[in-house]
Write a protein that holds these residues in place. Structure first.
Motif, PDB file in Angstrom:
ATOM      1  N   PRO A   2       0.768  -1.359  -0.102  1.00 57.04           N
ATOM      2  CA  PRO A   2       0.100   0.090   0.062  1.00 57.04           C
ATOM      3  C   PRO A   2       0.979   1.228   0.023  1.00 57.04           C
ATOM      4  CG  PRO A   2      -0.360  -1.273   1.988  1.00 57.04           C
ATOM      5  CD  PRO A   2       0.718  -2.155   1.148  1.00 57.04           C
ATOM      6  N   SER A   3       0.127   2.206  -0.479  1.00 61.80           N
ATOM      7  CA  SER A   3       1.129   3.645  -0.759  1.00 61.80           C
ATOM      8  C   SER A   3       0.857   4.351   0.511  1.00 61.80           C
ATOM      9  CB  SER A   3       0.510   4.178  -2.038  1.00 61.80           C
ATOM     10  OG  SER A   3       0.872   5.588  -1.833  1.00 61.80           O
ATOM     11  N   ALA A   7       1.128  12.615   4.801  1.00 65.11           N
ATOM     12  CA  ALA A   7       0.738  12.819   6.345  1.00 65.11           C
ATOM     13  C   ALA A   7       1.110  11.436   7.298  1.00 65.11           C
ATOM     14  CB  ALA A   7      -0.793  13.107   6.449  1.00 65.11           C
ATOM     15  N   THR A   8       1.070  10.472   6.596  1.00 63.06           N
ATOM     16  CA  THR A   8       1.525   9.281   7.338  1.00 63.06           C
ATOM     17  C   THR A   8       3.050   9.123   7.545  1.00 63.06           C
ATOM     18  OG1 THR A   8      -0.563   7.902   6.393  1.00 63.06           O
ATOM     19  CG2 THR A   8       1.209   6.517   7.354  1.00 63.06           C
ATOM     20  N   SER A  87      -7.303   8.191   0.440  1.00 61.83           N
ATOM     21  CA  SER A  87      -6.974   6.496   0.543  1.00 61.83           C
ATOM     22  C   SER A  87      -8.114   6.109   1.435  1.00 61.83           C
ATOM     23  CB  SER A  87      -5.551   6.095   1.177  1.00 61.83           C
ATOM     24  OG  SER A  87      -5.703   4.761   1.453  1.00 61.83           O
ATOM     25  N   ASN A  88      -8.699   5.224   0.752  1.00 64.49           N
ATOM     26  CA  ASN A  88      -9.786   4.344   1.449  1.00 64.49           C
ATOM     27  C   ASN A  88      -9.286   3.491   2.704  1.00 64.49           C
ATOM     28  OD1 ASN A  88     -12.063   5.086   0.054  1.00 64.49           O
ATOM     29  ND2 ASN A  88     -11.846   3.734  -1.521  1.00 64.49           N
ATOM     30  N   ALA A  89      -8.053   2.719   2.636  1.00 66.59           N
ATOM     31  CA  ALA A  89      -7.476   1.925   3.580  1.00 66.59           C
ATOM     32  C   ALA A  89      -7.169   2.919   4.639  1.00 66.59           C
ATOM     33  CB  ALA A  89      -6.113   1.468   2.972  1.00 66.59           C
ATOM     34  N   GLY A 153      -2.283  11.645  -7.129  1.00 65.13           N
ATOM     35  CA  GLY A 153      -2.944  10.664  -7.550  1.00 65.13           C
ATOM     36  C   GLY A 153      -4.130  10.223  -6.666  1.00 65.13           C
ATOM     37  N   TYR A 154      -4.653  10.593  -5.436  1.00 68.18           N
ATOM     38  CA  TYR A 154      -5.847  10.204  -4.792  1.00 68.18           C
ATOM     39  C   TYR A 154      -6.803  11.536  -5.270  1.00 68.18           C
ATOM     40  CZ  TYR A 154      -2.991   7.088  -1.816  1.00 68.18           C
ATOM     41  OH  TYR A 154      -2.174   6.271  -1.224  1.00 68.18           O
ATOM     42  N   SER A 155      -8.231  10.919  -5.311  1.00 64.17           N
ATOM     43  CA  SER A 155      -9.184  11.664  -6.004  1.00 64.17           C
ATOM     44  C   SER A 155      -9.932  12.299  -4.391  1.00 64.17           C
ATOM     45  CB  SER A 155     -10.229  11.166  -6.733  1.00 64.17           C
ATOM     46  OG  SER A 155     -10.644  10.063  -5.993  1.00 64.17           O
ATOM     47  N   TYR A 156     -10.561  13.519  -4.552  1.00 58.98           N
ATOM     48  CA  TYR A 156     -11.073  14.196  -3.666  1.00 58.98           C
ATOM     49  C   TYR A 156     -12.470  14.842  -4.203  1.00 58.98           C
ATOM     50  CZ  TYR A 156      -6.962  13.908  -0.807  1.00 58.98           C
ATOM     51  OH  TYR A 156      -5.880  13.224  -0.155  1.00 58.98           O
TER      52      TYR A 156
END
Length: 163
Positions: A2-3, A7-8, A87-89, A153-156
């Motif tokens: 997982p990417s 922030a993480t 991310s959903n995860a 690459g993440y959608s908002y």
């Protein structure tokens, strides 16, 4: 694999720095040692110091560094507003961008804020106390969903995640 988000990674780095600081602080010098009389004593040795031979000829000057200089934010009109996604995860983030470049990012009790500077492809996030970080960005008009903000690459979607 997982990417991980910026922030993480920042949270992991901050945790590691805090742990290192705590471990370092706990080993700073001798601790108390009991004496034969039952009293606690502390070992202390004064190190000899050299006296300066000359007075400084110039007053020290404080240089303004990039991190302490105010940053003028810039955000395109298409990005101004509130966005939910990521991310959903790891859970969704809410980003709120003002037209002056100020932003707030939050997920539950976690979050960060500061000023963002945008150009045609990247946003540089300036968070007080942290190094600036860069994210790719793009706003795309989806025929069904409407505007979508992409950060790294993440959608908002428009709107808050805490609805």
């Amino acid at each position: 694999m997982p990417s991980t988000t910026n922030a993480t990674r920042r949270g992991t780095v901050c945790s590691a720095i805090l742990l290192a600081a705590l471990l370092t602080a706990s080993g700073c010098g001798p601790g108390p040692s009991p004496s034969n009389s039952g009293e606690t004593t502390y070992g202390y040795t004064e190190a000899a110091t050299e006296e300066p031979t000359e007075e400084p000829t110039e007053e020290p000057t404080e240089e303004l560094t990039e991190s302490s200089a105010p940053v003028e934010g810039s955000v395109p009109d298409s990005v101004v507003g509130v966005w939910c996604g990521g991310s959903n995860a790891e859970g969704h983030w809410t980003y709120q961008f003002s037209n002056t470049g100020e932003f707030v990012a939050s997920r539950g009790n976690a979050g960060f804020s500061g000023v963002v500077v945008s150009d045609s492809r990247t946003m540089t996030f300036h968070v007080p106390g942290d190094s600036p970080f860069v994210s790719s960005w793009e706003v795309v008009q989806d025929p069904v969903l409407g505007p979508l903000l992409f950060l790294d690459g993440y959608s908002y979607l428009p709107g808050s995640c805490a609805a």
